[in-house]
Design a protein around this motif. Structure first.
Motif, PDB file in Angstrom:
ATOM      1  N   ILE A 265       0.856  -1.193   0.000  1.00  0.00           N
ATOM      2  CA  ILE A 265       0.000   0.000   0.000  1.00  0.00           C
ATOM      3  C   ILE A 265       0.887   1.236   0.000  1.00  0.00           C
ATOM      4  CG2 ILE A 265      -1.712   1.335   1.297  1.00  0.00           C
ATOM      5  CD1 ILE A 265      -2.699  -1.320   2.511  1.00  0.00           C
ATOM      6  N   VAL A 266       0.722   2.078  -1.005  1.00  0.00           N
ATOM      7  CA  VAL A 266       1.394   3.381  -1.004  1.00  0.00           C
ATOM      8  C   VAL A 266       0.286   4.408  -0.778  1.00  0.00           C
ATOM      9  CG1 VAL A 266       2.848   5.000  -2.276  1.00  0.00           C
ATOM     10  CG2 VAL A 266       3.078   2.528  -2.691  1.00  0.00           C
ATOM     11  N   PRO A 267       0.157   4.919   0.473  1.00  0.00           N
ATOM     12  CA  PRO A 267      -0.974   5.785   0.804  1.00  0.00           C
ATOM     13  C   PRO A 267      -1.163   6.931  -0.196  1.00  0.00           C
ATOM     14  CG  PRO A 267       0.238   5.247   2.790  1.00  0.00           C
ATOM     15  CD  PRO A 267       1.059   4.721   1.641  1.00  0.00           C
TER      16      PRO A 267
ATOM     17  N   GLU B 290      -1.413  -2.684  -4.229  1.00  0.00           N
ATOM     18  CA  GLU B 290      -1.104  -3.847  -5.070  1.00  0.00           C
ATOM     19  C   GLU B 290      -1.643  -5.114  -4.428  1.00  0.00           C
ATOM     20  OE1 GLU B 290       3.028  -4.057  -6.218  1.00  0.00           O
ATOM     21  OE2 GLU B 290       3.068  -1.908  -6.704  1.00  0.00           O
ATOM     22  N   PHE B 291      -2.187  -5.985  -5.274  1.00  0.00           N
ATOM     23  CA  PHE B 291      -2.708  -7.274  -4.814  1.00  0.00           C
ATOM     24  C   PHE B 291      -2.028  -8.402  -5.580  1.00  0.00           C
ATOM     25  CE2 PHE B 291      -6.235  -4.254  -4.778  1.00  0.00           C
ATOM     26  CZ  PHE B 291      -6.799  -4.425  -3.522  1.00  0.00           C
TER      27      PHE B 291
ATOM     28  N   ILE C  65      -3.062  -7.430  -9.363  1.00  0.00           N
ATOM     29  CA  ILE C  65      -3.930  -6.298  -9.673  1.00  0.00           C
ATOM     30  C   ILE C  65      -3.350  -5.067  -8.980  1.00  0.00           C
ATOM     31  CG2 ILE C  65      -6.230  -5.284  -9.339  1.00  0.00           C
ATOM     32  CD1 ILE C  65      -7.424  -8.042  -9.681  1.00  0.00           C
ATOM     33  N   VAL C  66      -3.266  -3.973  -9.724  1.00  0.00           N
ATOM     34  CA  VAL C  66      -2.787  -2.719  -9.132  1.00  0.00           C
ATOM     35  C   VAL C  66      -3.924  -1.696  -9.222  1.00  0.00           C
ATOM     36  CG1 VAL C  66      -1.044  -0.899  -9.176  1.00  0.00           C
ATOM     37  CG2 VAL C  66      -0.420  -3.233  -9.867  1.00  0.00           C
ATOM     38  N   LEU C  67      -4.334  -1.207  -8.048  1.00  0.00           N
ATOM     39  CA  LEU C  67      -5.316  -0.120  -8.014  1.00  0.00           C
ATOM     40  C   LEU C  67      -4.536   1.174  -7.892  1.00  0.00           C
ATOM     41  CD1 LEU C  67      -7.292  -2.420  -7.576  1.00  0.00           C
ATOM     42  CD2 LEU C  67      -8.353  -1.127  -5.747  1.00  0.00           C
ATOM     43  N   LYS C  68      -4.712   2.056  -8.879  1.00  0.00           N
ATOM     44  CA  LYS C  68      -3.952   3.310  -8.908  1.00  0.00           C
ATOM     45  C   LYS C  68      -4.883   4.500  -8.812  1.00  0.00           C
ATOM     46  CE  LYS C  68      -0.185   3.582 -12.007  1.00  0.00           C
ATOM     47  NZ  LYS C  68       0.382   3.165 -13.310  1.00  0.00           N
ATOM     48  N   VAL C  69      -4.489   5.495  -8.023  1.00  0.00           N
ATOM     49  CA  VAL C  69      -5.268   6.733  -7.977  1.00  0.00           C
ATOM     50  C   VAL C  69      -4.878   7.556  -9.206  1.00  0.00           C
ATOM     51  CG1 VAL C  69      -5.808   8.806  -6.657  1.00  0.00           C
ATOM     52  CG2 VAL C  69      -5.293   6.660  -5.457  1.00  0.00           C
ATOM     53  N   ILE C  70      -5.848   7.757 -10.091  1.00  0.00           N
ATOM     54  CA  ILE C  70      -5.578   8.497 -11.331  1.00  0.00           C
ATOM     55  C   ILE C  70      -6.574   9.651 -11.430  1.00  0.00           C
ATOM     56  CG2 ILE C  70      -5.513   8.365 -13.862  1.00  0.00           C
ATOM     57  CD1 ILE C  70      -4.798   5.389 -13.597  1.00  0.00           C
TER      58      ILE C  70
END
Length: 573
Positions: free
Chosen positions: A234-236, A241-242, A258-263
């Motif tokens: 977790i990069v706050p 990343e999972f 799976i990578v959830l990215k703040v975009i």
């Protein structure tokens, strides 16, 4: 929403559009596509392939409460969908179906639940009924700081436990590791849909006091669930990343990472176009742009959210709503403000072809929705009628400045509030509403309030919030009591009406409706007629839910309950 679990709770959630422009997924046969696929998502004939990394966009930073028992916001919910599974799930008709647990009941008061054996937490421990008891006791604890107590308090003995008068919840009876009997305080139609069905790992939280749980590393940094993907990094404020859960109880997921990215929403179209992104929900204002992309498919479906303009008619005294604020008590004033709005034009302009006007606080996709023909008023755009109603109610321009005074001849100003985010269309749509009211002679001011403060202010019935924009996303249980009864904190208009309380109570009363769904619906239709006439809020519109998915992502489907489980998705290598 990112996966398939969170749609499946009865608790009503702040609609995502409202807070963060991310939207809840809901569909009615949500297989509509802009490209040629017919199965909800095209699938290559060769069958699923294993491996690959999927990139999923979040349009704002998660708050970081990564345990389903504590989360409060829709971005965290998208994260949780990959980690967590519920004991029960819901089908395309929003009816409960067994998932990890099945159930039986003879009287809608006592339920026996049976767990599947061999379901493991991501720490390797086996899931048992003890973990569910632990979750229910945690939520019922007086030190619990999340918003779920309403989903536990109907269990027999939960209030006594909550007040510290009992050491355990008397309605929870463990039979063995896989069987539990739960007794509710009374038979209700929706006991099953309302009760909290997400366990909490007893092992994981050993030695952590309830008051410290939501801030603990187990919630913030190293969350575990029973779901298809495990958090590895977790990069706050930036990304999560999972990696796939090899021991997942429904079978090993196809996608490896799976990578959830703040975009930033303004960059999403470029990322999709450049194949840097596999999946995202997006704001309707981007619909036309996304539609042009050749490498992307759009999943589109009717939503389970509605948007409204509310009138504050009172305050919250800590336990109930009290109607002690006079400015908007006049029904003709409220109705006039509804007739003044061109909702057809407004929804077209600000929901970008993905929305339509709605006349009730129930989304059309829900089975309890009243037909327009059953409602006393359609509130079609009619500024002349608005002006007549205002004249009749005594709101007249006494001093000749072009704006109406109140019936006592005093200056009258509609103080309107709307939440502010980075989305530039929000201020434009709020201004448009103020212009409709000014056109019929009601002087209006607009205040854009930071979305993080907005709902706190509404909850506290802040006196500056007089007329306000809001929205709700409804869960699978259609019962609107949590938003509209006189004791509901989320009844932001602070509307108190005896018939309203009675109809909502009757619709849940087994002695009145039994298991007759049609009878229950009829009571909800009566309730919608009442709200449509009394108008404590003006229903404005509802939107379709839209998702963009890259053409290399397969196996993704969508129906009224959300997307299918991410363990079924796969990537073209």
């Amino acid at each position: 929403m990112g996966g398939n679990t969170l749609k499946r709770k009865s608790i009503l959630l702040l609609t995502a559009l409202m807070l963060v422009m991310s939207m809840f997924l809901a569909a009615c046969g949500g297989k509509e596509k802009t490209s040629e696929s017919t199965d909800g998502k095209k699938s290559a004939s060769s069958g699923p392939k294993d491996g690959g990394t999927m990139i999923y966009a979040l349009d704002s930073a998660p708050k970081g409460l990564y345990n389903i028992n504590f989360y409060q916001d829709t971005v965290d919910a998208q994260v949780l969908d990959f980690i967590q599974d519920g004991l029960i799930t819901y089908d395309e008709n929003l009816k409960p179906v067994p998932n990890i647990a099945s159930w039986e009941t003879k009287d809608n008061k006592v339920f026996k639940f049976t767990f599947k054996k061999g379901v493991k937490w991501q720490n390797g421990e086996e899931l048992t009924v003890d973990d569910w008891i632990f979750a229910l006791e945690t939520i019922a604890d007086k030190d619990y700081d999340g918003p779920r107590y309403t989903n536990v308090e109907t269990i027999e003995g939960a209030p006594a436990y909550h007040e510290g008068k009992a050491k355990e919840i008397s309605g929870l009876k463990k039979i063995d590791d896989y069987n539990i009997e739960i007794t509710f305080d009374k038979a209700r139609v929706n006991n099953l849909e309302n009760v909290w069905t997400y366990p909490l790992s007893r092992k994981e939280f050993e030695g952590v006091a309830v008051k410290d749980m939501s801030a603990s590393p187990q919630v913030r940094q190293n969350p575990i669930g029973t779901g298809p993907f495990k958090v590895t990094k977790i990069v706050p404020g930036e990304s999560i990343e999972f990696v796939r859960n090899e021991d997942y109880w429904q079978g090993k997921p196809h996608i490896e990472k799976i990578v959830l990215k703040v975009i930033d929403p303004s960059l999403v179209i470029g990322e999709l176009k450049n194949n840097q992104l596999d999946m995202t929900n997006f704001h309707p204002s981007n619909y036309e742009e996304v539609k042009k992309l050749k490498n992307v498919e759009i999943l589109k479906a009717p939503g389970l959210s509605y948007f409204y303009v509310g009138f504050r008619m009172g305050t919250w005294d800590g336990k109930k709503n009290v109607m002690n604020y006079d400015k908007y008590q006049n029904k003709e004033l409220r109705q006039a403000m509804a007739y003044a709005i061109n909702r057809e034009e407004w929804t077209k302009a600000f929901f970008f072809g993905l929305g339509k006007p709605v006349n009730r606080p129930v989304p059309t996709a829900h089975w309890i929705a009243a037909d327009d023909s059953e409602l006393p008023n359609q509130y079609e755009y009619d500024p002349k009628k608005a002006e007549e109603l205002l004249d009749k109610a005594g709101y007249k321009d006494v001093d000749g400045d072009g704006f109406r005074e109140d019936p006592k001849g005093k200056k009258f100003v509609v103080n309107f509030s709307h939440y502010a985010t980075d989305n530039p269309t929000f201020e434009a749509r709020a201004k448009a509403l103020t212009q409709y009211w000014e056109a019929v002679g009601l002087k209006t001011t607009l205040k854009m309030i930071d979305s993080n403060l907005y709902y706190d202010m509404l909850e506290k019935a802040d006196k500056s919030m007089e007329v306000f924009y809001g929205g709700w996303s409804t869960g699978t249980d259609p019962d609107p009591s949590g938003l509209w009864t006189s004791t509901a904190l989320w009844n932001y208009p602070r509307w108190v009406n005896e018939k309203n309380d009675q109809l909502l109570a009757d619709a849940l009363d087994v002695s009145i409706v039994g298991t007759d769904q049609e009878k229950r619906k009829q009571l909800y239709v009566e309730w919608q007629k009442l709200v449509n006439e009394e108008l404590p809020m003006i229903p404005i519109g509802e939107t379709d839910e839209v998702y963009a998915a890259s053409k290399r992502l397969h196996g993704l489907t969508l129906d009224v309950s959300g997307t299918n489980s991410p363990h079924e998705w796969w990537l073209e290598q």
